[in-house]
Motif scaffolding. Structure first.
Motif, PDB file in Angstrom:
ATOM      1  N   ASP A  63      -6.025  -1.213  -5.936  1.00  0.00           N
ATOM      2  CA  ASP A  63      -7.260  -3.088  -5.460  1.00  0.00           C
ATOM      3  C   ASP A  63      -8.198  -2.321  -6.087  1.00  0.00           C
ATOM      4  O   ASP A  63      -8.648  -1.467  -6.591  1.00  0.00           O
ATOM      5  CB  ASP A  63      -6.401  -2.962  -4.205  1.00  0.00           C
ATOM      6  CG  ASP A  63      -6.954  -1.403  -3.565  1.00  0.00           C
ATOM      7  OD1 ASP A  63      -7.875  -0.303  -3.799  1.00  0.00           O
ATOM      8  OD2 ASP A  63      -6.107  -1.823  -2.033  1.00  0.00           O
ATOM      9  N   GLY A  64      -8.583  -3.055  -5.576  1.00  0.00           N
ATOM     10  CA  GLY A  64     -10.320  -3.172  -6.243  1.00  0.00           C
ATOM     11  C   GLY A  64     -11.206  -1.981  -5.133  1.00  0.00           C
ATOM     12  O   GLY A  64     -12.521  -2.007  -5.642  1.00  0.00           O
ATOM     13  N   ASN A  65     -10.828  -1.392  -4.905  1.00  0.00           N
ATOM     14  CA  ASN A  65     -11.279  -0.135  -4.245  1.00  0.00           C
ATOM     15  C   ASN A  65     -10.647   1.451  -4.746  1.00  0.00           C
ATOM     16  O   ASN A  65     -11.158   1.997  -3.896  1.00  0.00           O
ATOM     17  CB  ASN A  65     -10.824  -0.365  -2.301  1.00  0.00           C
ATOM     18  CG  ASN A  65     -11.658  -1.119  -1.854  1.00  0.00           C
ATOM     19  OD1 ASN A  65     -12.654  -1.379  -1.887  1.00  0.00           O
ATOM     20  ND2 ASN A  65     -10.663  -2.529  -0.907  1.00  0.00           N
ATOM     21  N   THR A  84       0.686  -1.235   0.024  1.00  0.00           N
ATOM     22  CA  THR A  84       0.322  -0.022   0.103  1.00  0.00           C
ATOM     23  C   THR A  84       0.829   0.865   0.264  1.00  0.00           C
ATOM     24  O   THR A  84       1.909   1.255  -0.228  1.00  0.00           O
ATOM     25  CB  THR A  84      -1.239  -0.129   1.000  1.00  0.00           C
ATOM     26  OG1 THR A  84      -0.295  -0.075   2.462  1.00  0.00           O
ATOM     27  CG2 THR A  84      -1.871  -1.263   1.485  1.00  0.00           C
ATOM     28  N   MET A  85       0.218   2.435  -0.241  1.00  0.00           N
ATOM     29  CA  MET A  85       1.343   3.429   0.012  1.00  0.00           C
ATOM     30  C   MET A  85       1.255   3.601   1.322  1.00  0.00           C
ATOM     31  O   MET A  85       2.522   4.055   1.044  1.00  0.00           O
ATOM     32  CB  MET A  85       0.696   4.863  -0.609  1.00  0.00           C
ATOM     33  CG  MET A  85      -0.009   4.806  -1.881  1.00  0.00           C
ATOM     34  SD  MET A  85      -0.998   6.563  -2.297  1.00  0.00           S
ATOM     35  CE  MET A  85       0.564   7.530  -2.097  1.00  0.00           C
ATOM     36  N   MET A  86       0.559   3.870   2.465  1.00  0.00           N
ATOM     37  CA  MET A  86       1.754   3.610   3.967  1.00  0.00           C
ATOM     38  C   MET A  86       2.955   2.413   3.320  1.00  0.00           C
ATOM     39  O   MET A  86       3.744   2.680   5.147  1.00  0.00           O
ATOM     40  CB  MET A  86       0.419   3.437   4.400  1.00  0.00           C
ATOM     41  CG  MET A  86      -0.415   4.895   4.618  1.00  0.00           C
ATOM     42  SD  MET A  86       0.577   6.669   4.886  1.00  0.00           S
ATOM     43  CE  MET A  86       1.316   6.085   6.591  1.00  0.00           C
ATOM     44  N   GLN A  87       3.024   1.581   3.089  1.00  0.00           N
ATOM     45  CA  GLN A  87       3.906   0.296   3.684  1.00  0.00           C
ATOM     46  C   GLN A  87       4.925   0.581   2.448  1.00  0.00           C
ATOM     47  O   GLN A  87       6.080   1.299   3.575  1.00  0.00           O
ATOM     48  CB  GLN A  87       3.251  -0.789   3.171  1.00  0.00           C
ATOM     49  CG  GLN A  87       2.442  -1.837   4.167  1.00  0.00           C
ATOM     50  CD  GLN A  87       1.834  -2.453   3.481  1.00  0.00           C
ATOM     51  OE1 GLN A  87       1.054  -2.968   1.868  1.00  0.00           O
ATOM     52  NE2 GLN A  87       1.096  -3.965   4.029  1.00  0.00           N
ATOM     53  N   VAL A  88       4.983   1.407   1.651  1.00  0.00           N
ATOM     54  CA  VAL A  88       6.195   2.258   0.936  1.00  0.00           C
ATOM     55  C   VAL A  88       6.957   3.436   1.874  1.00  0.00           C
ATOM     56  O   VAL A  88       7.679   3.028   1.246  1.00  0.00           O
ATOM     57  CB  VAL A  88       5.237   2.999  -0.459  1.00  0.00           C
ATOM     58  CG1 VAL A  88       6.285   3.001  -1.225  1.00  0.00           C
ATOM     59  CG2 VAL A  88       4.824   1.190  -0.988  1.00  0.00           C
TER      60      VAL A  88
END
Length: 132
Positions: free
Chosen positions: A33-35, A3-7
């Motif tokens: 992603d699906g969302n 996810t963006m936060m993980q990156v």
């Protein structure tokens, strides 16, 4: 997938920076992603890490876009990319030289002050006028 936060956590960059890079087209082929949230694979993360390095090297967003465009053209642009990087490297080396000169001046000045404080030399100032 990340996810963006993980990156952001992985690369120690802000969410705003990553979002800006994506919005500026600096991260090609962004997946969703699906969302409809951006997600990144290992190659994306490595490229974003490259972007952060290029930024630290002093590349502007426009230069980063030019570099990306060359990268996307493949092997035929390697020489142009090498020239871009060589130019940045020369600028960085010049900056390092200026910083080294500044550190050397501070070292000299600190030594001068130490000698004055220990009585090894008299204090002389270019700013204070002394009647001769």
């Amino acid at each position: 997938m990340y996810t963006m936060m993980q990156v952001c956590r992985e690369l120690d960059i802000t969410y705003q920076t990553l979002k800006y890079y994506c919005n500026e087209g600096l991260v090609p082929n962004v997946k969703r992603d699906g969302n409809n949230r951006r997600i990144f694979d290992e190659k994306d993360v490595k490229w974003i890490k490259d972007l952060t390095c290029l930024k630290k090297c002093g590349m502007s967003i426009q230069e980063m876009k030019e570099y990306l465009a060359l990268c996307l053209q493949g092997e035929s642009t390697i020489m142009l990319r090498k020239e871009m990087l060589a130019k940045k490297q020369a600028e960085l080396l010049s900056s390092i030289k200026e910083l080294e000169d500044s550190v050397a001046y501070i070292d000299w000045k600190q030594n001068f002050y130490d000698e004055v404080l220990s009585g090894k030399r008299p204090y002389v100032s270019n700013l204070i006028r002394v009647e001769e």
